[in-house]
Scaffold this motif. Structure first.
Motif, PDB file in Angstrom:
ATOM      1  N   ARG A   1      -8.525  37.424   4.820  1.00 18.21           N
ATOM      2  CA  ARG A   1      -7.109  37.661   5.081  1.00 18.21           C
ATOM      3  C   ARG A   1      -6.194  37.232   3.930  1.00 18.21           C
ATOM      4  N   GLU A   2      -6.586  36.165   3.209  1.00 16.30           N
ATOM      5  CA  GLU A   2      -5.689  35.570   2.209  1.00 16.30           C
ATOM      6  C   GLU A   2      -6.367  35.495   0.840  1.00 16.30           C
ATOM      7  N   GLU A   3      -5.532  35.284  -0.189  1.00 17.59           N
ATOM      8  CA  GLU A   3      -6.029  35.046  -1.538  1.00 17.59           C
ATOM      9  C   GLU A   3      -5.880  33.560  -1.854  1.00 17.59           C
ATOM     10  N   PHE A   4      -6.961  32.923  -2.361  1.00 17.01           N
ATOM     11  CA  PHE A   4      -6.948  31.478  -2.582  1.00 17.01           C
ATOM     12  C   PHE A   4      -7.139  31.154  -4.059  1.00 17.01           C
ATOM     13  N   ALA A   5      -6.397  30.120  -4.498  1.00 13.42           N
ATOM     14  CA  ALA A   5      -6.542  29.641  -5.877  1.00 13.42           C
ATOM     15  C   ALA A   5      -7.786  28.775  -6.013  1.00 13.42           C
TER      16      ALA A   5
ATOM     17  N   VAL B   1      -7.768  20.031  -8.784  1.00 12.13           N
ATOM     18  CA  VAL B   1      -7.150  21.120  -8.035  1.00 12.13           C
ATOM     19  C   VAL B   1      -5.935  21.659  -8.800  1.00 12.13           C
ATOM     20  N   ASN B   2      -5.125  20.762  -9.373  1.00 12.00           N
ATOM     21  CA  ASN B   2      -3.966  21.196 -10.167  1.00 12.00           C
ATOM     22  C   ASN B   2      -4.405  22.088 -11.323  1.00 12.00           C
TER      23      ASN B   2
ATOM     24  N   PRO C   1     -12.646  29.560  -7.523  1.00 12.54           N
ATOM     25  CA  PRO C   1     -13.312  28.284  -7.772  1.00 12.54           C
ATOM     26  C   PRO C   1     -13.645  27.564  -6.454  1.00 12.54           C
ATOM     27  N   ILE C   2     -14.884  27.051  -6.322  1.00  9.64           N
ATOM     28  CA  ILE C   2     -15.312  26.326  -5.130  1.00  9.64           C
ATOM     29  C   ILE C   2     -15.737  24.916  -5.548  1.00  9.64           C
ATOM     30  N   ILE C   3     -15.112  23.900  -4.922  1.00  9.30           N
ATOM     31  CA  ILE C   3     -15.480  22.502  -5.164  1.00  9.30           C
ATOM     32  C   ILE C   3     -16.203  21.997  -3.909  1.00  9.30           C
ATOM     33  N   PHE C   4     -17.470  21.591  -4.083  1.00  3.07           N
ATOM     34  CA  PHE C   4     -18.223  21.056  -2.955  1.00  3.07           C
ATOM     35  C   PHE C   4     -17.932  19.561  -2.803  1.00  3.07           C
TER      36      PHE C   4
END
Length: 534
Positions: A47-51, A120-121, A81-84
């Motif tokens: 549904r959405e676009e994520f940074a 994240v920034n 980007p995925i941070i576990f």
């Protein structure tokens, strides 16, 4: 970072963990979405676009690895980007499995809030900059199509006109019995032509005819202003040799070449010239068709410039990604070391400041794609210069260079409206170039003085200088006189000064040195102070 609201997805099966992440990352610029399972996370990404996505590894049902793998299989989300985040030990097997399904980073609970927030920034900044690059690419593509259409139209008109001229010229050549009638037809044709037409005898460079279009092209007031002069008085001196050689080699047939003309008012224009030999009243003559291509050349240069900027924009995004990742770790660990009792806080502060400056410089690369809005404040430009000189004195000493200032310690406080770090970057770049150009050592003179409503800052070195044929190219992307330079430094400097409504002029004499003059508008309050004091 632009004040643009971006989405960040937080995925964890425990509500308290989501609340902890939300507390760390809450920002007016972030829109935090939360998911309690991998299945719910997949619904969000549809549904959405994520940074960036921050995801727990161990979850009931679909775990983090499985969720990340499915996200990567979708074209629109494969580069998110995925941070576990995991509470388990960070074994090589777990880490490799995380990276194999597309993770960008792997953080162990309990995590350091500052480090997580910095990472994240960084990802959010890359996301926003990528959006800017995409928007710029669309604009460039539209502009390129418009220029291509215009170029095709010009070529079509040129071909039609060329065919018409050939047809009429052949008509004149083959109808000697009707010389008077043919001459009148030809005169009407050339007089009404939208292109400048000049007629000369074969062995003369003084025209015996020029149409009204030619008179206007050369900014003359009448035909007599042109017909009693040699054409070489209008041809740029640097192009004389090329034109003479072309005319000498091409006595027969239609020939096309380009050169510059100097109009009677001093304007310099670029023209395309076609010379056609023909017989007129028993004499060999030249029919010269002249077309102003100044705007066309500017359009071509613009297309080349935009192509370079597109490449620079893509390169900048890649560099920012590769440099900011290690910078995040360096900053985080430096902050951790600074919290120790036995650490030298002064050193830690300097290290943090320098890391921030590196990050700022990386951000400037992205200005080559599309400049961001700066955060302007009132700045004491004299204090900025003094700080920069103090900072650069050590490097200058290594090269045997002395930095000298024409102003003294009681210099008035000249206030401008701008961004201090950006101006520091400009001054540092100019001083570094000057120092590196002075291989034999010497003095660099720095001065600052008000001129009207502006403050002029001047840097004068006695280095090797820049050849005049290269000076006009300085500031273009990828052009540099240094063996290992990139040509981007001065381009960024020009961009920063322009964003401050100022100007930067470079003057150089080979073997004597270079002068860089920067003019910046004084702040309105400063102007009032100067008026009262005068």
């Amino acid at each position: 970072m632009d004040n643009q609201l971006v989405n960040i997805l937080l995925v964890d099966d425990r509500e308290e963990n989501l609340l902890a992440l939300e507390a760390v990352l809450t920002s007016p610029n972030y829109h935090l979405k939360k998911a309690l399972s991998g299945e719910e996370a997949l619904k969000w990404v549809l549904r959405e676009e994520f940074a960036v996505i921050i995801m727990d590894v161990q979850m009931p049902g679909m775990n983090g690895f499985e969720t990340a793998k499915m996200i990567r299989q979708r074209d629109k989300t494969k580069d998110v980007p995925i941070i576990f985040v995991t509470a388990l030990s960070q074994t090589d097997e777990n880490v490799m499995q995380g990276y194999s399904v597309g993770a960008i980073d792997y953080i162990i609970k309990p995590f350091n809030p500052s480090i997580l927030k910095s990472k994240v920034n960084g990802f959010v900044s890359l996301f926003l900059n990528q959006k800017k690059v995409e928007e710029q690419a669309k604009i460039i593509a539209i502009r390129t199509r418009e220029l291509e259409d215009a170029n095709r139209t010009l070529k079509s008109n040129e071909a039609m006109l060329e065919a018409l001229v050939k047809e009429r010229t052949n008509e004149l050549t083959n109808t000697n019995k009707m010389l008077l009638e043919s001459e009148e037809k030809y005169r009407r044709l050339v007089e009404e032509s939208p292109e400048a037409i000049i007629l000369t005898r074969e062995n003369s460079d003084v025209p015996f005819f020029i149409n009204e279009t030619g008179v206007k092209l050369l900014k003359a007031s009448s035909k007599e202003d042109v017909q009693n002069r040699s054409l070489f008085q209008f041809i740029h001196p640097d192009d004389h040799k090329k034109v003479r050689e072309t005319l000498a080699k091409n006595r027969d047939g239609l020939h096309t070449y380009e050169h510059r003309l100097i109009c009677l008012n001093g304007d310099i224009i670029h023209v395309e010239v076609k010379s056609i030999p023909f017989d007129y009243k028993g004499n060999s003559c030249l029919h010269i068709l002249v077309r102003d291509i100044t705007e066309l050349k500017h359009s071509r240069e613009f297309m080349q410039q935009t192509e370079k900027l597109t490449v620079v924009g893509e390169l900048a995004a890649g560099i920012a990604h590769e440099i900011r990742n290690p910078l995040t770790s360096l900053k985080g660990f430096t902050q951790l070391l600074g919290d120790r009792i036995d650490s030298n806080q002064d050193y830690m502060d300097i290290m943090i400041t320098e890391i921030e400056r590196i990050n700022t410089i990386v951000s400037e690369l992205l200005l080559l794609a599309k400049p961001r809005r700066m955060d302007f404040h009132e700045i004491n430009i004299a204090m900025v210069l003094k700080n920069i000189i103090t900072l650069m004195e050590a490097q200058a000493n290594l090269y045997g260079v002395t930095l000298k200032c024409e102003y003294c310690d009681d210099l008035p406080e000249f206030i401008i409206h701008g961004e201090e770090n950006k101006l520091k970057q400009v001054f540092i770049n100019i001083l570094k170039n000057a120092i590196e150009a002075m291989e034999q050592g010497g003095d660099i003179l720095i001065s600052a003085q008000p001129i009207g409503n502006e403050i002029e800052i001047t840097f004068i070195d006695s280095g090797c200088g820049i050849p005049p044929e290269l000076l006009s190219k300085v500031g273009q992307p990828f052009f540099t006189t240094k063996e290992k330079g990139t040509g981007l430094g001065l381009m960024v400097c020009h961009s920063i000064i322009e964003s401050h409504q100022g100007t930067m002029v470079i003057d150089s004499v080979r073997g004597k040195g270079t002068t860089v003059s920067i003019k910046l508008p004084l702040y309105q309050t400063q102007l009032k102070t100067i008026e009262y004091s005068s």
